[in-house]
Design a protein around this motif. Structure first.
Motif, PDB file in Angstrom:
ATOM      1  N   UNK A  51       0.833  -1.205   0.000  1.00 47.30           N
ATOM      2  CA  UNK A  51       0.000   0.000   0.000  1.00 47.30           C
ATOM      3  C   UNK A  51       0.869   1.257   0.000  1.00 47.30           C
ATOM      4  N   UNK A  52       0.453   2.253  -0.792  1.00 41.71           N
ATOM      5  CA  UNK A  52       1.261   3.467  -0.923  1.00 41.71           C
ATOM      6  C   UNK A  52       0.379   4.712  -0.950  1.00 41.71           C
ATOM      7  N   UNK A  53       0.859   5.768  -0.267  1.00 40.50           N
ATOM      8  CA  UNK A  53       0.232   7.081  -0.329  1.00 40.50           C
ATOM      9  C   UNK A  53       1.172   8.026  -1.049  1.00 40.50           C
ATOM     10  N   UNK A  54       0.646   8.730  -2.044  1.00 47.78           N
ATOM     11  CA  UNK A  54       1.435   9.684  -2.812  1.00 47.78           C
ATOM     12  C   UNK A  54       0.942  11.089  -2.491  1.00 47.78           C
ATOM     13  N   UNK A  55       1.838  11.927  -1.998  1.00 50.26           N
ATOM     14  CA  UNK A  55       1.494  13.320  -1.700  1.00 50.26           C
ATOM     15  C   UNK A  55       1.943  14.175  -2.880  1.00 50.26           C
ATOM     16  N   UNK A  56       0.980  14.709  -3.616  1.00 52.89           N
ATOM     17  CA  UNK A  56       1.283  15.457  -4.830  1.00 52.89           C
ATOM     18  C   UNK A  56       0.988  14.598  -6.046  1.00 52.89           C
ATOM     19  N   UNK A  57       0.025  15.037  -6.848  1.00 47.98           N
ATOM     20  CA  UNK A  57      -0.391  14.209  -7.975  1.00 47.98           C
ATOM     21  C   UNK A  57       0.011  14.749  -9.326  1.00 47.98           C
ATOM     22  N   UNK A  58       1.136  15.481  -9.391  1.00 54.13           N
ATOM     23  CA  UNK A  58       1.584  16.105 -10.629  1.00 54.13           C
ATOM     24  C   UNK A  58       2.251  15.166 -11.606  1.00 54.13           C
ATOM     25  N   UNK A  59       2.983  15.768 -12.559  1.00 56.60           N
ATOM     26  CA  UNK A  59       3.532  15.009 -13.673  1.00 56.60           C
ATOM     27  C   UNK A  59       4.477  13.888 -13.249  1.00 56.60           C
ATOM     28  N   UNK A  60       5.375  14.161 -12.307  1.00 53.10           N
ATOM     29  CA  UNK A  60       6.333  13.127 -11.930  1.00 53.10           C
ATOM     30  C   UNK A  60       5.663  11.992 -11.185  1.00 53.10           C
ATOM     31  N   UNK A  61       4.704  12.305 -10.344  1.00 53.96           N
ATOM     32  CA  UNK A  61       3.951  11.246  -9.666  1.00 53.96           C
ATOM     33  C   UNK A  61       3.204  10.399 -10.687  1.00 53.96           C
ATOM     34  N   UNK A  62       2.628  11.052 -11.684  1.00 53.10           N
ATOM     35  CA  UNK A  62       1.899  10.328 -12.730  1.00 53.10           C
ATOM     36  C   UNK A  62       2.831   9.394 -13.494  1.00 53.10           C
ATOM     37  N   UNK A  63       4.042   9.876 -13.748  1.00 57.13           N
ATOM     38  CA  UNK A  63       5.007   9.058 -14.481  1.00 57.13           C
ATOM     39  C   UNK A  63       5.444   7.852 -13.661  1.00 57.13           C
TER      40      UNK A  63
END
Length: 273
Positions: free
Chosen positions: A5-17
């Protein structure tokens, strides 16, 4: 084995990649993903492109559910000045978790302390990760385990090449591969302009420039030969290429690229202070 399980803080371009690459390679299930971002359009993008993930505008939702409680990994995909406020959020409990930060200039010590002495990793990715051709490097805090390292290598490896370095080398990585795509884009633009100046249509010149850079890079990677040797193989005595190389050397192109890398690295160190 798939990632937990993972939480990502910030959903911008690098997170999307990064996350998109993991999902595409089958090493991560979207049902285990939580995205935290105050931007409604950003959250909507995740809902539309990765249905099944959980999205939240803050560390807790209206029902009091926490974005971090069930996650074993936290990816900080935010700008450097946002890291401290995220870590200071009393509801963002990251203690005991693997915290991975892609924020340039934020040292491991600050991440480790701010995240409640979590296991911290710093990563410097680059924008070609968006097309699965990234070049990334990472460094680890003292408490990071071998399992954590394997996890990070799998994550970054899903979108390109990955190397492990020491923290004092990360500024050099920033100067080389972090900023490097901009140097190459400039070279491609200049090569295409040269083609147009010599009489080619703009699209033809651009297509040839792009493929030439791609092909040359692939030759270096796949043959294992030194770039200098490959260059010499193209330079016939008295020919067109050696004449062009003379112009590049006269204009100090080699030195300019070296200076660009070292200047970018120096600037990275300045920003970290």
């Amino acid at each position: 084995m798939k990632l937990p399980q993972m939480t990502v803080v910030g959903g911008g371009q690098m997170a999307r990649a990064l996350v998109g690459g993991m999902i595409e390679k089958g090493i991560f299930d979207v049902s285990k993903l939580t995205i935290v971002d105050p931007s409604s359009p950003s959250l909507q993008w995740w809902v539309e492109n990765h249905p099944g993930c959980r999205v939240m505008s803050g560390s807790t939702d209206e029902s009091g559910e926490n974005a971090f409680a069930a996650s074993e990994i936290v990816l900080l995909a935010v700008k450097p000045h946002i890291v401290a406020p995220v870590l200071a959020d009393p509801n963002a409990d990251m203690s005991g978790k693997l915290v991975i930060s892609i924020a340039a200039g934020v040292p491991l010590s600050s991440i480790t302390k701010g995240a409640g002495h979590a296991r911290a990793v710093r990563v410097m990715p680059n924008t070609p990760s968006l097309v699965g051709e990234g070049a990334a490097a990472f460094c680890t805090g003292e408490s990071v385990t071998d399992v954590d390292v394997e996890c990070v290598e799998r994550m970054l490896g899903s979108v390109g090449y990955v190397a492990r370095v020491s923290e004092n080398q990360l500024d050099a990585v920033t100067g080389l591969s972090g900023s490097g795509p901009a140097y190459v884009y400039l070279m491609i633009e200049a090569l295409a302009d040269g083609g147009v100046a010599a009489g080619l249509p703009r699209k033809t010149a651009m297509d040839l420039a792009v493929q030439t850079v791609r092909g040359a890079a692939t030759m270096v990677r796949d043959t294992g030969d030194h770039p200098g040797l490959l260059k010499d193989n193209v330079c016939s005595p008295g020919g067109t290429t050696i004449a062009a190389m003379r112009v590049l050397e006269q204009n100090a192109v080699r030195g300019a690229l070296i200076d660009a890398v070292t200047t970018s690295a120096a600037r990275s160190r300045e920003l970290a202070k």
